[in-house]
Design a protein around this motif. Structure first.
Motif, mmCIF file in Angstrom:
data_model
loop_
_atom_site.group_PDB
_atom_site.id
_atom_site.type_symbol
_atom_site.label_atom_id
_atom_site.label_comp_id
_atom_site.label_asym_id
_atom_site.label_seq_id
_atom_site.Cartn_x
_atom_site.Cartn_y
_atom_site.Cartn_z
ATOM 1 N N MET A 1 35.026 43.002 43.361
ATOM 2 C CA MET A 1 36.164 42.171 43.635
ATOM 3 C C MET A 1 37.392 42.777 42.967
ATOM 4 N N SER A 2 38.486 42.713 43.629
ATOM 5 C CA SER A 2 39.700 43.293 43.079
ATOM 6 C C SER A 2 40.287 42.370 42.014
ATOM 7 N N VAL A 3 41.250 42.873 41.329
ATOM 8 C CA VAL A 3 41.903 42.100 40.277
ATOM 9 C C VAL A 3 42.650 40.920 40.887
ATOM 10 N N LEU A 4 43.271 41.153 42.023
ATOM 11 C CA LEU A 4 44.005 40.088 42.695
ATOM 12 C C LEU A 4 43.064 38.985 43.182
ATOM 13 N N GLY A 5 41.897 39.354 43.704
ATOM 14 C CA GLY A 5 40.913 38.378 44.164
ATOM 15 C C GLY A 5 40.347 37.560 43.020
ATOM 16 N N THR A 6 40.096 38.212 41.896
ATOM 17 C CA THR A 6 39.586 37.522 40.704
ATOM 18 C C THR A 6 40.618 36.526 40.177
ATOM 19 N N LEU A 7 41.870 36.933 40.185
ATOM 20 C CA LEU A 7 42.935 36.055 39.720
ATOM 21 C C LEU A 7 43.085 34.843 40.638
#
Length: 85
Positions: A1-7
């Motif tokens: 998962m990308s950082v943006l998705g995690t956020l």
């Protein structure tokens, strides 16, 4: 998962405001013909031609006692001046 998705996932779980489905249904949120009314019992029915037929047994009947010879009078404040007759 990308950082943006995690956020985005973390922010989604932390939502604290109530959702729209938990509010009370009013005529603004209901369907087009929704009429909430006031909780009163109907006194008749609508006819096929758009009229309304009243039913005598559905009308409220008020029981008023006979007050002839009753000694008490309605309360009137003492600060009211008597009218000149």
């Amino acid at each position: 998962m990308s950082v943006l998705g995690t956020l985005a996932a973390a922010l989604g779980r932390a939502r604290r405001v109530p959702r729209v489905g938990f509010t009370r249904l009013t005529t603004k949120q209901g369907p087009r013909g929704y009429y909430k009314g006031k909780g009163a019992a109907p006194t008749g029915h609508h006819t096929n031609k758009g009229g309304y037929t009243m039913r005598e047994e559905r009308l409220p009947q008020y029981i008023v006692p006979d007050l002839t010879g009753f000694k008490l009078k309605p309360f009137i404040a003492t600060s009211i001046a008597k009218p000149a007759v």
